[in-house]
Enzyme design. Structure first.
Site, PDB file in Angstrom:
ATOM      1  N   LYS A  73      19.208  -6.404 -24.409  1.00 57.06           N
ATOM      2  CA  LYS A  73      20.520  -6.015 -24.470  1.00 57.06           C
ATOM      3  C   LYS A  73      20.660  -4.539 -23.684  1.00 57.06           C
ATOM      4  O   LYS A  73      19.682  -3.852 -23.569  1.00 57.06           O
ATOM      5  CB  LYS A  73      21.217  -5.718 -25.890  1.00 57.06           C
ATOM      6  CG  LYS A  73      21.244  -6.711 -26.614  1.00 57.06           C
ATOM      7  CD  LYS A  73      21.562  -6.526 -27.946  1.00 57.06           C
ATOM      8  CE  LYS A  73      21.782  -7.878 -28.719  1.00 57.06           C
ATOM      9  NZ  LYS A  73      23.143  -8.707 -28.345  1.00 57.06           N
ATOM     10  N   ARG A 107      21.309 -18.360 -34.005  1.00 51.39           N
ATOM     11  CA  ARG A 107      21.621 -19.814 -34.243  1.00 51.39           C
ATOM     12  C   ARG A 107      20.046 -20.617 -34.308  1.00 51.39           C
ATOM     13  O   ARG A 107      20.162 -21.670 -34.937  1.00 51.39           O
ATOM     14  CB  ARG A 107      22.220 -20.458 -32.821  1.00 51.39           C
ATOM     15  CG  ARG A 107      21.519 -20.448 -31.635  1.00 51.39           C
ATOM     16  CD  ARG A 107      22.233 -20.599 -30.406  1.00 51.39           C
ATOM     17  NE  ARG A 107      23.493 -19.620 -30.093  1.00 51.39           N
ATOM     18  CZ  ARG A 107      24.091 -19.513 -29.331  1.00 51.39           C
ATOM     19  NH1 ARG A 107      24.556 -20.693 -28.293  1.00 51.39           N
ATOM     20  NH2 ARG A 107      25.048 -18.534 -29.110  1.00 51.39           N
TER      21      ARG A 107
END
Length: 499
Positions: free
Chosen positions: A280, A354
């Protein structure tokens, strides 16, 4: 904090502050008008002077009011009487909670629960009042050298209601609110703790502490070796890049008989998300300690169920791991085999949540759930779609989605349904594996839910809550919110509580 309910004449009760509602055009609420009789019209005279019209977020503090035993009277604007609904009532109570905190009063009597609100009974009115007060009282001072607590905190709040029937309902509402507050505070504490403290191991320890604290809460923790035996290739791939071992935590609340199928909640527990190899940007990366907001909400829900002793069976599953860019970290282009046997192509290692959820959704089958709901700070796209006001709910069962939205509306913890149509599944095609784990930029929240749906085909009632926009706030008030614990507890009470 002590909360009590009273039906006695408020004018004759001692209190540091007496709270009275005023509607627009300077109209006292019904209970306010009755109190005004004891003042010989003093309150109406004050309003006639034009110092308070009754608009929301306005107030007037009065001293030495004749005929009143309270030291001060706080007149609070409630807006238009015709628009005073559940949301307006909640907003006014939140405003009052802040005013009482700043008043330096240690005890107060509020007459707001005696005001009639469309579709809201005395129990709900009391519940909202206590929730607002508890929310305002929350402090996270664990890591401060000097706690930032008020010098004269409010310690007693009495709630005035109309009669004995309302009193019983209000007392039940207080019990609900206190149980919910205990859960929300735990969720906020866990999410606010820094990632060097709140590791997967720390979450496992907190789960065991709940087991010790409550008779009907039972905790088990799976280690990475257990996950390897189960074939949890997706979850283990995420934890590979971290020195912190992953944990799969199960907390169960057994409030009903063994024959009653449980409701299973799965909370994403990424205790820090660097993005992995797909790292990030530095800006706001400190907020990635909140990437376990879904897990924190499951902890909070289990505690709230135990405090309220809800007549339902609830299972909380927390897959906990860090996502770090170590030399052993998984990579874009890797193909992983999940516990379900399906293979997935990794597109972006910053879509790690996920992967924890998919293996845990498969693992949840052993509990034979009536309903399964996963909760995750999953996609930035959710913030683009809904901002910070509503969580997203996506489900292959429209009835369940409606039930969750209705529960959120009642709890003041709103959610909104997004579609999960088959057309979106096309974005998950992969030339190398059964499917990709990311569907590209368009409809990112929806395709993430589509990915999860491929691991829920054995469940008739499954829903996904994306709380990326609601799990924490930014700016001066930065911190965890504890959402969606209120929504989830209300859903259980509405549809699974056997009482």
């Amino acid at each position: 904090m002590e909360f009590t309910v009273t039906t006695a004449n408020p004018a004759q009760k001692k209190a540091g502050v007496l709270v009275i509602g005023v509607f627009e055009r300077r109209r006292l609420s019904d209970i306010g008008a009755r109190i005004d009789q004891a003042t010989d019209g003093y309150l109406r005279g004050i309003l006639a002077n034009g110092d308070l019209d009754g608009e929301t977020n306005t107030s007037l503090l009065l001293y030495d009011v004749p005929g009143i035993r309270a030291r001060r009277v706080l007149l609070v604007g409630c807006g238009k009487a015709s628009e005073f609904d559940r949301r307006a009532y909640r907003k006014v109570n939140a405003w009052v909670a802040g005013l009482l905190e700043r008043s330096r009063a240690t005890d107060a009597l509020t007459c707001l629960p005696a005001i009639q609100v469309r579709g809201v009974d005395a129990g709900d009115r009391a519940r909202v009042t206590v929730e607002a007060t508890e929310t305002r009282r929350y402090r996270f001072d664990e890591f401060r050298s000097e706690p930032n607590t008020p010098k004269h905190p409010l310690s007693r709040l009495a709630l005035h209601v109309a009669d004995g029937d309302d009193k019983a309902k209000a007392e039940a509402g207080i019990a609900h609110a206190r149980s919910l507050a205990a859960g929300v505070h735990l969720a906020r504490d866990l999410a606010n703790r820094p990632a060097n403290v709140c590791t997967p191991t720390h979450l496992a320890e907190q789960a065991r502490a709940l087991d010790q604290q409550y008779d009907h809460v039972h905790t088990t923790v799976l280690e990475e070796s257990d996950m390897e035996e189960l074939g949890m290739g997706a979850m283990l791939a995420v934890s590979r890049g971290s020195r912190e071992p992953a944990k799969l935590i199960t907390m169960s609340w057994q409030g009903a008989g063994p024959d009653k199928a449980p409701v299973v909640f799965v909370g994403k527990g990424v205790t820090f998300d660097s993005g992995g190899i797909s790292i990030k940007p530095a800006a706001a990366m400190d907020e990635m300690k909140y990437d376990m907001g879904g897990a924190a909400s499951v902890f909070g829900l289990i505690r709230a169920c135990a405090e309220l002793r809800i007549d339902a069976n609830v299972v909380g599953l927390v897959p906990a791991a860090e996502n770090m860019p170590d030399g052993a970290a998984y990579r874009p282009g890797d193909i992983l085999k999940t516990m379900s046997g399906q293979t997935i192509e990794i597109i972006n290692t910053d879509a790690e949540g996920r992967l924890l959820l998919c293996d845990t959704l498969t693992y949840a089958k052993r509990f034979s759930p009536d309903t399964i709901i996963d909760i995750a700070t999953l996609t930035g796209a959710c913030i683009v779609a809904l901002g910070h006001h509503a969580s997203a709910v996506l489900s292959t069962n429209d009835q369940l989605a409606r039930q969750l939205m209705q529960a959120g509306e009642r709890a003041g913890d709103r959610a909104w349904q997004l579609p999960i149509w088959d057309e979106y599944q096309e974005q998950l095609k992969s030339p190398f594996a059964d499917f990709s784990h990311v569907g590209g930029q368009p409809a990112g929240t929806i395709t993430a839910a589509c990915f999860l749906s491929r691991f829920t085909k054995d469940y008739k009632r499954w829903a996904h809550l994306d709380i990326a926009g609601t799990a924490w706030t930014r700016g001066d008030s930065k911190g965890a919110t504890g959402r969606p614990v209120p929504l989830m507890l209300q859903y259980l009470l509405d549809h699974h509580d056997g009482r």
